[in-house]
Design a protein around this motif. Structure first.
Motif, mmCIF file in Angstrom:
data_model
loop_
_atom_site.group_PDB
_atom_site.id
_atom_site.type_symbol
_atom_site.label_atom_id
_atom_site.label_comp_id
_atom_site.label_asym_id
_atom_site.label_seq_id
_atom_site.Cartn_x
_atom_site.Cartn_y
_atom_site.Cartn_z
ATOM 1 N N HIS A 114 -83.146 34.512 17.581
ATOM 2 C CA HIS A 114 -83.811 34.806 16.333
ATOM 3 C C HIS A 114 -84.146 36.281 16.210
ATOM 4 O O HIS A 114 -84.662 36.885 17.144
ATOM 5 C CB HIS A 114 -85.084 33.969 16.208
ATOM 6 C CG HIS A 114 -85.223 33.385 14.853
ATOM 7 N ND1 HIS A 114 -85.763 34.084 13.819
ATOM 8 C CD2 HIS A 114 -84.865 32.171 14.372
ATOM 9 C CE1 HIS A 114 -85.724 33.313 12.745
ATOM 10 N NE2 HIS A 114 -85.201 32.151 13.045
ATOM 11 N N ASP A 119 -86.413 37.697 14.628
ATOM 12 C CA ASP A 119 -87.827 38.056 14.591
ATOM 13 C C ASP A 119 -88.515 37.935 15.934
ATOM 14 O O ASP A 119 -89.729 38.003 16.012
ATOM 15 C CB ASP A 119 -88.533 37.176 13.572
ATOM 16 C CG ASP A 119 -88.087 37.527 12.169
ATOM 17 O OD1 ASP A 119 -88.668 38.435 11.585
ATOM 18 O OD2 ASP A 119 -87.119 36.903 11.696
ATOM 19 N N LEU A 120 -87.736 37.712 16.977
ATOM 20 C CA LEU A 120 -88.337 37.579 18.292
ATOM 21 C C LEU A 120 -88.641 38.957 18.875
ATOM 22 O O LEU A 120 -87.831 39.533 19.583
ATOM 23 C CB LEU A 120 -87.381 36.819 19.215
ATOM 24 C CG LEU A 120 -87.509 35.301 19.185
ATOM 25 C CD1 LEU A 120 -86.391 34.650 19.963
ATOM 26 C CD2 LEU A 120 -88.841 34.893 19.787
ATOM 27 N N PRO A 180 -90.663 32.649 10.532
ATOM 28 C CA PRO A 180 -90.656 32.205 11.929
ATOM 29 C C PRO A 180 -91.900 32.658 12.688
ATOM 30 O O PRO A 180 -92.487 33.689 12.375
ATOM 31 C CB PRO A 180 -89.409 32.889 12.506
ATOM 32 C CG PRO A 180 -89.222 34.101 11.665
ATOM 33 C CD PRO A 180 -89.697 33.735 10.285
ATOM 34 N N PHE A 231 -93.378 32.775 16.778
ATOM 35 C CA PHE A 231 -93.186 32.560 18.211
ATOM 36 C C PHE A 231 -94.421 33.104 18.918
ATOM 37 O O PHE A 231 -94.556 34.319 19.065
ATOM 38 C CB PHE A 231 -91.933 33.289 18.725
ATOM 39 C CG PHE A 231 -90.636 32.677 18.256
ATOM 40 C CD1 PHE A 231 -89.971 31.741 19.043
ATOM 41 C CD2 PHE A 231 -90.084 33.033 17.036
ATOM 42 C CE1 PHE A 231 -88.776 31.178 18.607
ATOM 43 C CE2 PHE A 231 -88.890 32.462 16.598
ATOM 44 C CZ PHE A 231 -88.240 31.539 17.381
ATOM 45 N N ALA A 256 -89.125 27.926 13.684
ATOM 46 C CA ALA A 256 -88.092 28.728 13.016
ATOM 47 C C ALA A 256 -86.970 27.787 12.623
ATOM 48 O O ALA A 256 -86.852 26.687 13.166
ATOM 49 C CB ALA A 256 -87.573 29.827 13.944
ATOM 50 N N GLU A 257 -86.166 28.236 11.688
ATOM 51 C CA GLU A 257 -85.101 27.392 11.184
ATOM 52 C C GLU A 257 -84.201 26.893 12.305
ATOM 53 O O GLU A 257 -83.750 27.667 13.150
ATOM 54 C CB GLU A 257 -84.270 28.203 10.177
ATOM 55 C CG GLU A 257 -83.523 27.329 9.201
ATOM 56 C CD GLU A 257 -82.633 28.180 8.302
ATOM 57 O OE1 GLU A 257 -83.044 29.318 7.991
ATOM 58 O OE2 GLU A 257 -81.552 27.711 7.945
#
Lengths: 831, 368
Positions: A487, A489-490, B204, B206, B236-237
């Motif tokens: 991802h 956005d990580l 998202p 995390f 998240a998707e």
């Protein structure tokens, strides 16, 4: 839940060892905590015997000398049981066999007669606690045949650690269904398929009646009547199963109710019908403070939400939890009313928690049973009562039931299951798994399944996601690929405040402090021991309503108590020097600061006690750092540095540590004289950052130190959020301090004792103006060369300009201004 | 004359080499280069020689003087070095005596260290670290986590309730914004922060949430009314249980060693569906259940596996309690919870939970 393996495999036998079945169940269905063994370690040497004769022992009144056929001719066996008699079929252990306790049976001479074996009681085989007499086997068993064909003398037991959603596995048949699902081995027909024949002449309606006043709390109440009941001990096989499952055999009727519960998860209760006036049962809630004595002999008091099963006159049982003493089945009982009911789970849970009374029944009811199960249990129990107790089933079943809930219908989309599990499931495999679990399954569309949820999973599986869990676990969660989220956005990082807190903890560690972690709970007496005034906000106002003990009933509002407790603990164990710190929260009875308002800087919101979320937290929980030192920070090395005796050296040492802490975060920590009730009145200060108080530091008040049996100690405590907010570490901007060298000069100032070092420094700085880059105190002198009541402070001054090297004339002019400022506070330069 | 110079040179060379100390060498310097020395007088007397002799004698005498001076300086350096060595020999110390550090070494508490280790693993995976309140509304601790009133799981986590009369009055009024029971309690897990985090941030997301939690357990070797957890939440998707499995396997390897394996078993938590228990292969017996000497491994009770955490896919009902961008029909995510004490006890073979709170410095100082 203890599941005897021989019982389990009666319903579904995959031909595997108990440990293999346990492993499969744990990986695919329900956790098997351990596999234990009951009975004898090996069935070798245990045989069926026929008593040919039983004569009195010539030398002992209480012993008999028996001749027993054991398949290899008659053996002489000495037996102490009163009930041994000629013609009995008995259980025999031959010499060399091993008993459940592991001991090996030897040839033994009993009062002069050699016994070649032992006739066994139930207790010796761990079938029950019964030790009064020997086991007399019923049915047709050949002498010398292996005993385990007649009696379950050795078994494995699977001990399940069940989660509250799997009440169906609180019955052996439910566990067998899981074995069927995970192995595919055939599942026996449900034990409730056949009912007993009702041969009675009266009919239940004549003998009993049931009125349910609270249908919402009692979705179903069924009752059957039995006449001609012969109370007695249960047969050995039944006792063995109960014992292996962890229940104590009591009498055949009670054992049957327990047995059916262990089989189906549905609890049952048997009343002595003759002790129920008019055979009437009323289901109602209790009057406030109504009482009853339960089966365990304890008188219990109820509240108005407790559901009771009552006879015409008084309570006869607490619904779903425990029966009452009065209508209990006894040896005299001949007519039985068998109750099988469905109760409201949350209500049972609530009552059981309130009474502190948990039973095998309540542990099942509290997880909500389906009303359909009640009649199934009636059928099984009826047959057993007829078969084992010789009872006559009276025709009819009293059945007071609210509407039975319709089965859930679920569409299981293959795409959704694959997406949630991260694997492509084969639809036929999923269909097979669900069918084995008892689901109705219809394939629809391309990859979807239309499901009908079986009643035994009604309260657990009602949504698509629940069904996905079922197909997922039977496919094997462990067979899933190991992926990592990809991802954009990580972006991981500690926040600035988290980094700063780590830095603060590290600084204290590097200065020689040991970090401690103490209870958030404190004792209400702490405030008094710290001499806090009545309105002091550190009086640990927040209390838990149900503390473990009064000593742990308040939430701490200062870290000092825990530090002093830890210091005392270690001092009492011989620690000479202690430097301890704690980094943790305090709990204040104030509203939490609201992040995002001007009140709080978002960069330090969490340390200040402001947390994410729509609804503010109920209390204010700022993060603090506190420390205590005893005996100084100097290293405990064999080298001892010669140091001048400085008054209150410990204070200055701790202050130094505090200053390093501030400097390492890039904040400037200042002290102003102040007082705290727990500190030495002349050796206490408040800690400030940017003129705002953030904590305190000082020497512990001798009375406080005494309360903790401590010698002189110094301590500080501060809110870390404002310190971090003022911190500049990381934001420093370059300044040229090397091109034009500084001019260094020392200055000795004599002032009256009452003038603080801070004032002297401020005067010097005021006079020095921009050209004075630093003014550090490096010595303090008191003595003969000075007037009484005066002290001399020595300062090192550093003069510097950013754009030129200062001339002697420039420095002399600044110095003259400094002298004038000092003069204003009564200070004079020392010659 | 030249022979004389040669003989002087040989004589002086021998004397310099044989000089036993600096003083003797000083005497030689005077004898051979002093004003009254023969070499000096030869050099001084050159003008009185025959012109044809002046050249050879002069250069021979000068060369000899230079050579001898070099020899003398070199011998001098040699003798001085030897003298320093001699005096140093008397100054030797016992280097095996203990060091004297400027400050004694301090120690972070093992629980702090373990929390940081776990945090760092997740920061490396791209997570941020959140923290939440320990005194919490029933809504966040239970209701929003799919524990409706009367749910058996509420009882399983025996809670400490807070006496509302001891809280600030505006707080007590404010709680009416929370649906469900109005109780306030010490959070029984770090999971309440799942909903708080989602309220504050759209996917998202995390995050992990380390923190202290409370359960009304009697204190013994394996129970404490107060302990620490690290919650994890990823939304998240398309996130799947396989992503959870891979993430936690990475974490298990990072915490317990690269050779570790993990396995997932069915479990139950009201706020995840499906729910799993994660076991890590035992690092004491390498998963065999038996120690090197053949005895049963007590750490994993002979099973080769150690339970380390609970996890699962976030239950759609939980998304339903978050207002805004979390549609229960389409949102996917996973959550997990790790016990900090448990990780520390396993990694460092600590037998009794009470050691963490006793704060005996002899215990604390075992962990750097």
């Amino acid at each position: 839940m203890k599941v005897p393996f021989s019982w389990l495999t009666e319903y579904c036998d995959p031909g595997l060892e108990p440990e293999e079945v346990a492993e499969l169940l744990s990986m695919r269905a329900v956790e098997v905590e351990r596999v234990t063994r009951v009975g004898v370690p090996s069935t070798e040497g245990f045989v069926v015997g026929k008593v040919i004769s039983a004569e009195p022992h010539p030398n002992a009144d209480r012993l008999r000398v028996c001749e027993v056929e054991t398949g290899e001719g008659a053996q002489t066996i000495v037996c102490g049981a009163p009930n041994v008699a000629t013609g009995q079929t008995v259980a025999v252990a031959l010499p060399g066999s091993r008993l459940p306790d592991g001991s090996k049976l030897k040839l033994a001479k009993l009062r002069g007669i050699e016994s070649k074996g032992m006739i066994l009681s139930e207790r010796e085989l761990e079938l029950s606690d019964e030790q009064e007499g020997i086991i007399v086997l019923e049915g047709d068993h050949e002498a010398g045949s292996p005993l385990d064909s007649a009696l379950p003398i050795a078994d494995a037991v699977l001990e399940l650690d069940l989660n509250p959603n799997r009440v169906d596995c609180m019955g052996v048949y439910g566990v067998a269904r899981e074995v069927h699902a995970v192995t595919g081995a055939p599942l026996a027909d449900p034990p409730w398929q056949l009912d007993a024949e009702a041969t009675g002449s009266e009919g239940v309606e004549k003998l009993a009646s049931v009125r349910v006043e609270v249908p919402g709390l009692c979705p179903r109440f069924s009752a059957r009547a039995f006449t001609g009941v012969e109370i007695g001990p249960s047969p050995a096989w039944l006792k063995a199963r109960l014992t292996a499952a962890g229940m104590r055999p009591i009498s055949n009727v009670v054992d049957i109710t327990n047995y059916v519960m262990l089989m189906t998860a549905q609890p049952l209760h048997a009343f002595d019908l003759d002790k129920l006036p008019g055979g009437e049962l009323i289901i109602r809630t209790a009057a406030e403070a109504e009482t009853m004595t339960t089966l365990d002999g304890v008188e219990r008091s109820f509240d108005s939400q407790t559901v009771l099963v009552c006879d015409r006159e008084r309570p006869a049982g607490i619904a779903g939890i425990m029966g009452g003493l009065i209508s209990e089945v006894s040896d005299e009982t001949t007519r039985v009313l068998l109750e099988v009911a469905t109760w409201n789970g949350p209500n049972i849970l609530r009552t059981s928690a309130r009474l502190g009374l948990r039973s095998d029944a309540s542990a099942r009811y509290e997880k909500q049973l389906h009303p359909e199960l009640a009649l199934r249990a009636q059928r099984i129990a009826s047959r057993l009562l007829v078969e084992i107790c010789g009872a006559t089933l009276e025709p009819g079943t009293i059945d007071v039931a609210a509407e039975i809930p319709a089965p859930h219908r679920i569409t299981l989309r293959g795409a959704r299951a694959d997406s949630l599990l991260g694997v492509r499931l084969d639809r036929d495999e999923s269909k097979r798994h669900l069918e084995r679990l008892g689901f109705g399954v219809e394939p629809v569309a391309d990859a979807d399944l239309e499901l009908t949820v079986p009643m035994h999973r009604h309260f657990d599986v009602s949504r698509e996601v629940d069904a996905i869990e079922e197909v997922g676990r039977l496919h094997g969660f462990d067979n899933l690929p190991r992926a990592l989220p990809a991802h954009a956005d990580l972006i991981g990082a500690l926040s600035l405040e988290q980094q700063a807190r780590r830095r603060a903890e590290d600084v204290l560690r590097d200065l020689g402090f040991d970090e401690i972690v103490t209870w958030a709970f404190v004792d209400p007496g702490l405030a008094d021991r710290l001499r806090l005034s009545a309105d002091d906000r550190r009086r640990s106002a927040i209390a838990t309503a149900n503390p473990i003990s009064e000593e742990l009933s308040r939430m701490r509002a200062t870290l000092l108590g825990g530090l002093l407790d830890a210091a005392r603990y270690n001092a009492a164990r011989g620690a000479q020097r202690l430097a301890l710190f704690e980094s943790g929260r305090v709990y204040l009875a104030e509203s939490a600061p609201d992040a995002g308002t001007a009140e709080i800087d978002p960069a330090i919101a969490v340390l200040a006690g402001s947390f994410a979320g729509r609804i503010a937290s109920p209390a204010h929980e700022p993060h603090r750092i506190a420390a205590v030192t005893i005996g100084g920070l100097a290293p405990g090395a064999w080298v001892t540095a010669e140091s001048d005796e400085v008054e209150a050296a410990g204070f200055y040492e701790l202050k130094g540590a505090l200053e390093v802490l501030g400097a390492q975060l890039g904040g400037r920590v200042g002290l102003v004289p102040g007082s705290e009730p727990f500190l030495h009145p002349g050796r206490a200060a408040h800690i400030e950052v940017d003129g705002r108080p953030i904590g305190w530091i000082g020497e512990l008040h001798p009375l406080v130190a005494r309360a903790w049996d401590l010698p002189a100690a110094n301590a500080f405590e501060l809110d870390i959020a404002p310190l971090v907010a003022a911190a500049t570490a990381g934001d420093e901007v370059y300044e040229d301090v090397t091109t034009f060298p500084a001019v260094l000069q020392d200055l000795a100032v004599v002032v009256a004792e009452g003038v603080s070092a801070q004032r002297v420094r401020e005067a010097v700085r005021a006079g020095g103006g921009e050209l004075l880059a630093a003014a550090d105190i490096f010595d303090l002198y008191r003595g003969d060369q000075l007037d009484q009541g005066h002290k001399s402070l020595a300062l090192r001054l550093q003069f510097r300009a950013p754009d030129r090297t200062l001339t002697d004339d420039e420095v002399a002019a600044v110095r003259a201004r400094i002298e004038r400022e000092l003069d204003a506070i009564g200070g004079a330069l020392r010659a | 004359m030249l022979e004389r110079i040669e003989s002087l040179r040989a004589q002086a060379s021998e004397a310099i080499a044989a000089a036993p100390d600096v003083a003797a060498l000083e005497e030689l310097r005077v004898r051979y280069f002093g004003r009254k020395s023969e070499l000096t007088s030869i050099l001084r007397g050159i003008s009185e020689l025959e012109p044809s002799e002046r050249g050879p004698v002069g250069s021979a005498a000068n060369a000899t003087r230079l050579a001898l001076e070099t020899e003398l300086e070199s011998r001098l350096a040699e003798l001085e070095a030897a003298e320093i060595e001699r005096s140093l020999a008397g100054e030797s110390i016992d280097v095996t005596l203990p060091g004297a550090p400027p400050v004694a070494a301090g120690h972070l508490h093992l629980l702090t260290r373990t929390r940081r280790e776990i945090e760092d693993v997740f920061v490396g995976l791209g997570y941020r670290v959140l923290e939440g309140p320990e005194i919490e509304h029933d809504f966040y601790n239970f209701t929003a986590l799919n524990h409706p009133p009367g749910h058996p799981a509420r009882q399983a986590q025996d809670s400490f309730y807070v006496d509302p009369a001891t809280l600030a009055s505006d707080v007590v009024n404010d709680r009416k914004r929370a649906p469900g029971p109005q109780d306030m309690l010490l959070r029984t897990h770090t999971s309440p922060m799942q909903v708080r985090a989602m309220e504050a941030q759209d996917p998202p997301i995390f995050v992990i949430v380390p923190g202290t939690v409370y359960r009304r357990d009697t204190i013994d070797a394996t129970h404490s009314p107060m302990f620490r957890q690290v919650e994890g939440l990823a939304v998240a998707e398309g996130l799947s249980l396989s992503d959870l499995a891979g993430t936690l396997e990475h974490v298990a390897k990072a915490l317990f060693g690269p050779g570790r394996k993990t396995r997932l078993k069915p479990d139950y938590f009201p706020f995840t569906e499906p729910s799993v228990q994660v076991d890590v292969s035992c690092f004491a017996c390498e998963g065999s259940g038996r120690l090197a000497d053949g005895s049963r491994d007590s750490l994993c009770k002979g099973t080769g596996w150690i339970e380390i955490l609970g996890a699962g896919m976030v239950d759609p009902n939980v998304f339903g309690f978050v207002e805004g961008a979390y549609d229960p029909e389409t949102t996917q995510g996973f959550a997990f919870g790790i016990g900090i004490e448990r990780v520390a006890m396993l990694k460092h073979r600590i037998p009794d939970l009470r050691l963490f709170f006793e704060n005996d410095v002899r215990f604390l100082r075992q962990f750097a």
